[in-house]
Scaffold this motif. Sequence first.
Motif, mmCIF file in Angstrom:
data_model
loop_
_atom_site.group_PDB
_atom_site.id
_atom_site.type_symbol
_atom_site.label_atom_id
_atom_site.label_comp_id
_atom_site.label_asym_id
_atom_site.label_seq_id
_atom_site.Cartn_x
_atom_site.Cartn_y
_atom_site.Cartn_z
ATOM 1 N N ALA A 101 0.835 -1.202 0.010
ATOM 2 C CA ALA A 101 -0.034 0.182 -0.289
ATOM 3 C C ALA A 101 0.985 1.203 0.104
ATOM 4 O O ALA A 101 1.891 1.312 0.827
ATOM 5 C CB ALA A 101 -0.955 -0.013 1.011
ATOM 6 N N LEU A 102 0.563 2.111 -0.831
ATOM 7 C CA LEU A 102 1.381 3.472 -1.114
ATOM 8 C C LEU A 102 0.497 4.624 -0.701
ATOM 9 O O LEU A 102 -0.566 4.592 -1.233
ATOM 10 C CB LEU A 102 1.970 3.437 -2.568
ATOM 11 N N SER A 103 1.018 5.400 0.058
ATOM 12 C CA SER A 103 0.217 6.737 0.143
ATOM 13 C C SER A 103 1.072 8.027 0.470
ATOM 14 O O SER A 103 2.106 7.788 0.718
ATOM 15 C CB SER A 103 -0.853 6.398 1.577
ATOM 16 N N ARG A 104 0.409 9.099 0.143
ATOM 17 C CA ARG A 104 1.076 10.464 0.138
ATOM 18 C C ARG A 104 1.492 10.573 1.735
ATOM 19 O O ARG A 104 0.916 10.108 2.639
ATOM 20 C CB ARG A 104 0.190 11.514 -0.085
ATOM 21 N N SER A 105 2.715 11.352 2.059
ATOM 22 C CA SER A 105 3.351 11.314 3.104
ATOM 23 C C SER A 105 4.032 12.648 3.535
ATOM 24 O O SER A 105 4.828 13.250 2.214
ATOM 25 C CB SER A 105 4.327 10.105 3.553
ATOM 26 N N GLU A 106 4.324 13.213 4.345
ATOM 27 C CA GLU A 106 5.154 14.302 4.880
ATOM 28 C C GLU A 106 6.560 13.849 4.822
ATOM 29 O O GLU A 106 7.581 14.759 5.001
ATOM 30 C CB GLU A 106 4.413 15.068 6.130
ATOM 31 N N THR A 107 6.670 12.729 5.389
ATOM 32 C CA THR A 107 8.043 12.061 5.602
ATOM 33 C C THR A 107 8.498 11.420 4.205
ATOM 34 O O THR A 107 7.859 10.472 3.845
ATOM 35 C CB THR A 107 8.026 11.072 6.649
ATOM 36 N N GLY A 108 9.981 11.491 3.800
ATOM 37 C CA GLY A 108 10.485 10.996 2.821
ATOM 38 C C GLY A 108 11.784 10.073 3.145
ATOM 39 O O GLY A 108 12.432 9.591 2.105
ATOM 40 N N THR A 109 12.046 10.053 4.327
ATOM 41 C CA THR A 109 13.283 9.387 4.638
ATOM 42 C C THR A 109 13.061 8.476 5.813
ATOM 43 O O THR A 109 12.210 8.417 6.469
ATOM 44 C CB THR A 109 14.388 10.462 5.238
ATOM 45 N N ASN A 110 14.034 7.466 6.078
ATOM 46 C CA ASN A 110 13.883 6.348 7.073
ATOM 47 C C ASN A 110 15.030 6.643 8.043
ATOM 48 O O ASN A 110 16.161 7.401 7.707
ATOM 49 C CB ASN A 110 14.041 4.986 6.601
ATOM 50 N N ARG A 111 15.135 6.034 9.395
ATOM 51 C CA ARG A 111 16.142 6.076 10.278
ATOM 52 C C ARG A 111 16.477 4.568 10.554
ATOM 53 O O ARG A 111 16.135 4.430 11.945
ATOM 54 C CB ARG A 111 15.569 7.024 11.515
ATOM 55 N N ARG A 112 16.623 3.694 9.994
ATOM 56 C CA ARG A 112 16.761 2.286 10.056
ATOM 57 C C ARG A 112 18.186 2.091 10.642
ATOM 58 O O ARG A 112 19.217 2.557 10.058
ATOM 59 C CB ARG A 112 16.500 1.498 9.108
ATOM 60 N N GLU A 113 18.513 1.087 11.420
ATOM 61 C CA GLU A 113 19.941 0.570 11.657
ATOM 62 C C GLU A 113 20.189 -0.725 11.022
ATOM 63 O O GLU A 113 21.236 -1.120 11.105
ATOM 64 C CB GLU A 113 19.962 0.344 13.175
ATOM 65 N N ASP A 114 19.146 -1.474 10.626
ATOM 66 C CA ASP A 114 19.336 -2.674 10.085
ATOM 67 C C ASP A 114 18.511 -2.680 8.523
ATOM 68 O O ASP A 114 17.711 -1.805 8.318
ATOM 69 C CB ASP A 114 18.938 -3.715 10.767
ATOM 70 N N LEU A 115 18.791 -3.771 7.830
ATOM 71 C CA LEU A 115 17.912 -3.843 6.565
ATOM 72 C C LEU A 115 16.703 -4.315 6.607
ATOM 73 O O LEU A 115 16.162 -4.815 7.691
ATOM 74 C CB LEU A 115 18.886 -4.945 5.717
ATOM 75 N N ILE A 116 15.732 -4.154 5.633
ATOM 76 C CA ILE A 116 14.431 -4.563 5.830
ATOM 77 C C ILE A 116 14.113 -5.917 5.506
ATOM 78 O O ILE A 116 14.580 -6.624 4.424
ATOM 79 C CB ILE A 116 13.536 -3.774 4.671
ATOM 80 N N ARG A 117 13.768 -6.798 6.477
ATOM 81 C CA ARG A 117 13.484 -8.187 6.209
ATOM 82 C C ARG A 117 12.028 -8.426 6.504
ATOM 83 O O ARG A 117 11.481 -7.956 7.094
ATOM 84 C CB ARG A 117 14.372 -8.950 7.227
ATOM 85 N N MET A 118 11.711 -9.382 5.682
ATOM 86 C CA MET A 118 10.148 -9.991 5.364
ATOM 87 C C MET A 118 10.276 -11.171 5.733
ATOM 88 O O MET A 118 10.686 -12.029 4.993
ATOM 89 C CB MET A 118 9.715 -9.484 4.122
#
Length: 151
Positions: free
Chosen positions: A134-151
């Motif tokens: 799901a994609l939706s408009r946001s005020e935020t465009g960056t992330n603050r992750r310390e690790d990779l995205i795992r699913m």
Amino acid sequence: MQGSFRFITDTATMCVYDLGELKHRLDDTPDWWSISEDELAEVNAGNCLFFNLGQDGVYEVNWIEADVGMEDRGPMTEVLYFRVSSGSVFVGAADDVTGDGLEPDHTCEGVFIELEPGSYACMVQREGNQIRLALSRSETGTNRREDLIRM
């Protein structure tokens, strides 16, 4: 807008990104993103989201672009953010991510979603080889992750 598609990955990874956001990687090596620090830097900058799926194979993606409030996201996983500058967003195998002088095109097993420029939230859920996005408009465009995205 919404749709569905299938893709095959030999890198066990799906990517979501606006082509304009990775132009600086066009002349990089084809597997530049396999370096964890480079992958994480691009995710945190909001240039590309890489979803590590854990195994190669065929995946079916059902996607929707809509105004989805945080309270309406249901069983989706964490919210991630990315930026859209050109309006042409590729969703598909990371095998086809920008690099080695190439960008994804109509021959790739993915889709191009046309979005208005700006920042977007991306919510994703996976059950086996089925992925909901799901994609939706946001005020935020960056992330603050310390690790990779795992699913």
